[in-house]
Design a protein around this motif. Sequence first.
Motif, PDB file in Angstrom:
ATOM      1  N   GLU A 138      31.451  -6.544  17.639  1.00 28.91           N
ATOM      2  CA  GLU A 138      32.539  -6.715  17.809  1.00 28.91           C
ATOM      3  C   GLU A 138      33.659  -5.600  17.768  1.00 28.91           C
ATOM      4  N   ALA A 139      33.342  -5.115  16.615  1.00 34.13           N
ATOM      5  CA  ALA A 139      34.150  -2.966  16.462  1.00 34.13           C
ATOM      6  C   ALA A 139      32.986  -2.042  16.594  1.00 34.13           C
ATOM      7  N   MET A 140      31.316  -2.724  16.849  1.00 32.79           N
ATOM      8  CA  MET A 140      31.023  -2.045  17.478  1.00 32.79           C
ATOM      9  C   MET A 140      30.868  -1.082  19.192  1.00 32.79           C
ATOM     10  N   GLN A 141      31.291  -2.976  19.388  1.00 31.25           N
ATOM     11  CA  GLN A 141      31.928  -3.006  20.902  1.00 31.25           C
ATOM     12  C   GLN A 141      32.767  -1.924  21.207  1.00 31.25           C
ATOM     13  N   ALA A 142      34.121  -2.647  20.344  1.00 32.22           N
ATOM     14  CA  ALA A 142      35.244  -1.692  20.276  1.00 32.22           C
ATOM     15  C   ALA A 142      35.158  -0.520  19.930  1.00 32.22           C
ATOM     16  N   GLY A 143      34.395   0.075  19.717  1.00 39.77           N
ATOM     17  CA  GLY A 143      34.474   2.152  19.393  1.00 39.77           C
ATOM     18  C   GLY A 143      34.683   2.260  18.208  1.00 39.77           C
ATOM     19  N   VAL A 144      34.402   1.405  16.611  1.00 35.66           N
ATOM     20  CA  VAL A 144      34.949   1.633  16.107  1.00 35.66           C
ATOM     21  C   VAL A 144      33.764   2.630  14.761  1.00 35.66           C
TER      22      VAL A 144
ATOM     23  N   VAL B  90      31.853   2.298  11.580  1.00 34.90           N
ATOM     24  CA  VAL B  90      31.371   0.936  11.180  1.00 34.90           C
ATOM     25  C   VAL B  90      30.840   0.902   9.661  1.00 34.90           C
ATOM     26  N   ILE B  91      30.984   0.516   8.526  1.00 38.61           N
ATOM     27  CA  ILE B  91      30.547   0.623   7.009  1.00 38.61           C
ATOM     28  C   ILE B  91      29.941  -0.617   6.791  1.00 38.61           C
ATOM     29  N   GLN B  92      28.970  -0.664   6.483  1.00 35.25           N
ATOM     30  CA  GLN B  92      28.803  -2.752   6.308  1.00 35.25           C
ATOM     31  C   GLN B  92      28.312  -3.386   5.033  1.00 35.25           C
ATOM     32  N   THR B  93      27.982  -3.909   4.558  1.00 27.47           N
ATOM     33  CA  THR B  93      27.462  -4.181   3.852  1.00 27.47           C
ATOM     34  C   THR B  93      25.056  -4.304   3.568  1.00 27.47           C
ATOM     35  N   ASN B  94      24.583  -3.676   3.104  1.00 29.39           N
ATOM     36  CA  ASN B  94      22.886  -3.856   3.402  1.00 29.39           C
ATOM     37  C   ASN B  94      22.541  -5.447   2.918  1.00 29.39           C
ATOM     38  N   HIS B  95      23.519  -6.247   2.435  1.00 24.93           N
ATOM     39  CA  HIS B  95      23.327  -7.611   2.212  1.00 24.93           C
ATOM     40  C   HIS B  95      23.471  -8.043   3.419  1.00 24.93           C
ATOM     41  N   SER B  96      22.862  -7.604   4.822  1.00 30.72           N
ATOM     42  CA  SER B  96      22.916  -8.584   6.452  1.00 30.72           C
ATOM     43  C   SER B  96      21.803  -8.483   6.887  1.00 30.72           C
ATOM     44  N   GLY B  97      22.000  -9.272   7.874  1.00 33.40           N
ATOM     45  CA  GLY B  97      21.231  -9.522   8.995  1.00 33.40           C
ATOM     46  C   GLY B  97      21.031  -8.208   9.910  1.00 33.40           C
TER      47      GLY B  97
ATOM     48  N   LYS C 284      22.694   6.524  11.233  1.00 33.58           N
ATOM     49  CA  LYS C 284      23.033   6.743  13.463  1.00 33.58           C
ATOM     50  C   LYS C 284      23.928   5.097  13.577  1.00 33.58           C
ATOM     51  N   GLU C 285      23.860   4.025  13.922  1.00 35.04           N
ATOM     52  CA  GLU C 285      25.119   2.819  14.470  1.00 35.04           C
ATOM     53  C   GLU C 285      25.730   3.075  13.819  1.00 35.04           C
ATOM     54  N   CYS C 286      25.761   2.813  11.973  1.00 33.68           N
ATOM     55  CA  CYS C 286      26.813   2.938  11.274  1.00 33.68           C
ATOM     56  C   CYS C 286      26.385   3.640   9.961  1.00 33.68           C
ATOM     57  N   LEU C 287      26.803   2.876   8.479  1.00 37.20           N
ATOM     58  CA  LEU C 287      26.602   3.091   7.350  1.00 37.20           C
ATOM     59  C   LEU C 287      26.395   1.904   6.511  1.00 37.20           C
TER      60      LEU C 287
ATOM     61  N   ASP D 267      35.106  13.032   7.490  1.00 34.38           N
ATOM     62  CA  ASP D 267      34.517  13.842   9.267  1.00 34.38           C
ATOM     63  C   ASP D 267      34.390  13.524  10.424  1.00 34.38           C
ATOM     64  N   ASP D 268      35.690  13.408  11.098  1.00 37.92           N
ATOM     65  CA  ASP D 268      36.265  13.413  12.073  1.00 37.92           C
ATOM     66  C   ASP D 268      34.855  13.474  13.158  1.00 37.92           C
ATOM     67  N   PHE D 269      34.176  14.688  13.426  1.00 41.09           N
ATOM     68  CA  PHE D 269      32.990  14.346  14.322  1.00 41.09           C
ATOM     69  C   PHE D 269      31.850  13.564  13.751  1.00 41.09           C
ATOM     70  N   LEU D 270      31.675  13.603  12.493  1.00 41.49           N
ATOM     71  CA  LEU D 270      30.485  11.878  12.258  1.00 41.49           C
ATOM     72  C   LEU D 270      31.003  10.939  12.482  1.00 41.49           C
ATOM     73  N   ARG D 271      32.052  10.759  12.276  1.00 42.92           N
ATOM     74  CA  ARG D 271      32.909   9.351  12.624  1.00 42.92           C
ATOM     75  C   ARG D 271      32.951   8.794  13.221  1.00 42.92           C
ATOM     76  N   MET D 272      33.232   9.519  15.013  1.00 45.61           N
ATOM     77  CA  MET D 272      32.977   9.905  16.151  1.00 45.61           C
ATOM     78  C   MET D 272      31.700   9.563  16.266  1.00 45.61           C
ATOM     79  N   LYS D 273      30.869  10.112  16.719  1.00 41.73           N
ATOM     80  CA  LYS D 273      29.224   9.869  16.466  1.00 41.73           C
ATOM     81  C   LYS D 273      28.893   8.469  16.459  1.00 41.73           C
ATOM     82  N   ILE D 274      29.498   8.528  14.900  1.00 41.44           N
ATOM     83  CA  ILE D 274      28.290   7.230  14.556  1.00 41.44           C
ATOM     84  C   ILE D 274      29.385   5.750  15.491  1.00 41.44           C
ATOM     85  N   ALA D 275      30.471   6.029  16.276  1.00 50.82           N
ATOM     86  CA  ALA D 275      31.161   5.281  16.964  1.00 50.82           C
ATOM     87  C   ALA D 275      30.306   5.116  18.271  1.00 50.82           C
ATOM     88  N   LEU D 276      30.157   6.195  18.349  1.00 46.93           N
ATOM     89  CA  LEU D 276      29.832   6.284  19.692  1.00 46.93           C
ATOM     90  C   LEU D 276      27.955   6.229  20.161  1.00 46.93           C
ATOM     91  N   ASN D 277      27.667   5.919  18.228  1.00 45.16           N
ATOM     92  CA  ASN D 277      26.269   5.188  18.513  1.00 45.16           C
ATOM     93  C   ASN D 277      25.962   3.542  18.594  1.00 45.16           C
TER      94      ASN D 277
END
Length: 235
Positions: free
Chosen positions: A151-157, A159-166, A175-178, A197-207
Motif C-alpha cells: 500500500e505504501a509503495m502504491q501511494a508513492g512513499v 519504503v524501508i523494510q525488514t529483510n525478514h520478509s517475503g 531500487k524499489e525499497c531499502l 537525500d530528497d532525490f534518492l528518496r523520490m527515486k526509490i518511491a517512484l521505482n
Amino acid sequence: NSSMMILRYWKNYNRHILFISQTQRQMWEKKLGNHHITNAQVVYNPTRVIYSQQVKHEGGVRIGYVGGFNERKNLPWLIQTINQLANKYNVHLSLYGAKDEKERAYIQSLINDTKVLSVYEYTTDVESVYANLDIFVLPSWSETMPLVVLEAMQAGVCVIQTNHSGMIELMHDGKECLFISPEKPESLYQALIRCMDDFLRMKIALNGQQFIRDWMIKNNYQQNIISIFNHIFNE
C-alpha cells in the motif's frame, strides 16, 4: 498449541497447502524440523487499489509506521533510531495502529518524553496516512507478505523494510525499497540517512510505485486460486 496441531496435521497427511510467500513456507518447514511440506504452493497476496496523492509540506522529513503495536514489530528499534537521527536532521515519526489499551500502554512505555514522535489510533483511512508520509518504515523481526508495504509503495512513499520478509523475494535493495536487518541495529540508521537525500528518496518511491503497479497486473491472485481449486477437484 493450535500451531502445533496444524504442524502435526501437515506432517502426517498430504494436503494442499497455500502460502502467501516462499519465506512463510520456509518458516513453517523450519518449525517442522526442516521437514519438506508436500503439495505446497505459493500465491502472493493481492492488494487493493488505493488512491493517495502526496500532501506538499514545508519542514522536516515525515517518517511513519502503520501496523500493530507488539514486540514482533520491533518498534523500540525504530523509536531509538529516530531519536538518534533527530540529533542531526529535522524529522518526525508518526505511529499508526493503536487498537486497544494494551497496545497503547505498550507504546507509551517506549516513547518516554520524545518530542519527535506522535501516536495515533488504528484507522482504515490509510490513503490519508500515506499521503502525509515521506518515508514508511517496517522494522519487524519477521513478516510474511505485509500488505502495508504494498500500500505504501502504491501511494508513492519511499519504503524501508525488514529483510525478514517475503518482500525480499520480489524486490531489490536500493531500487524499489531499502532493506534493513534487525540483527544489525545500524542498518536502519544508515538507511534513514540515505533517505535524507530528497532525490534518492523520490527515486526509490517512484521505482516502488511503478513496481507495484506492474506487479498488481502480473500477480493474478484470483486466477491462481481458481487454478489450484481446479487442480484439487480434478485429481
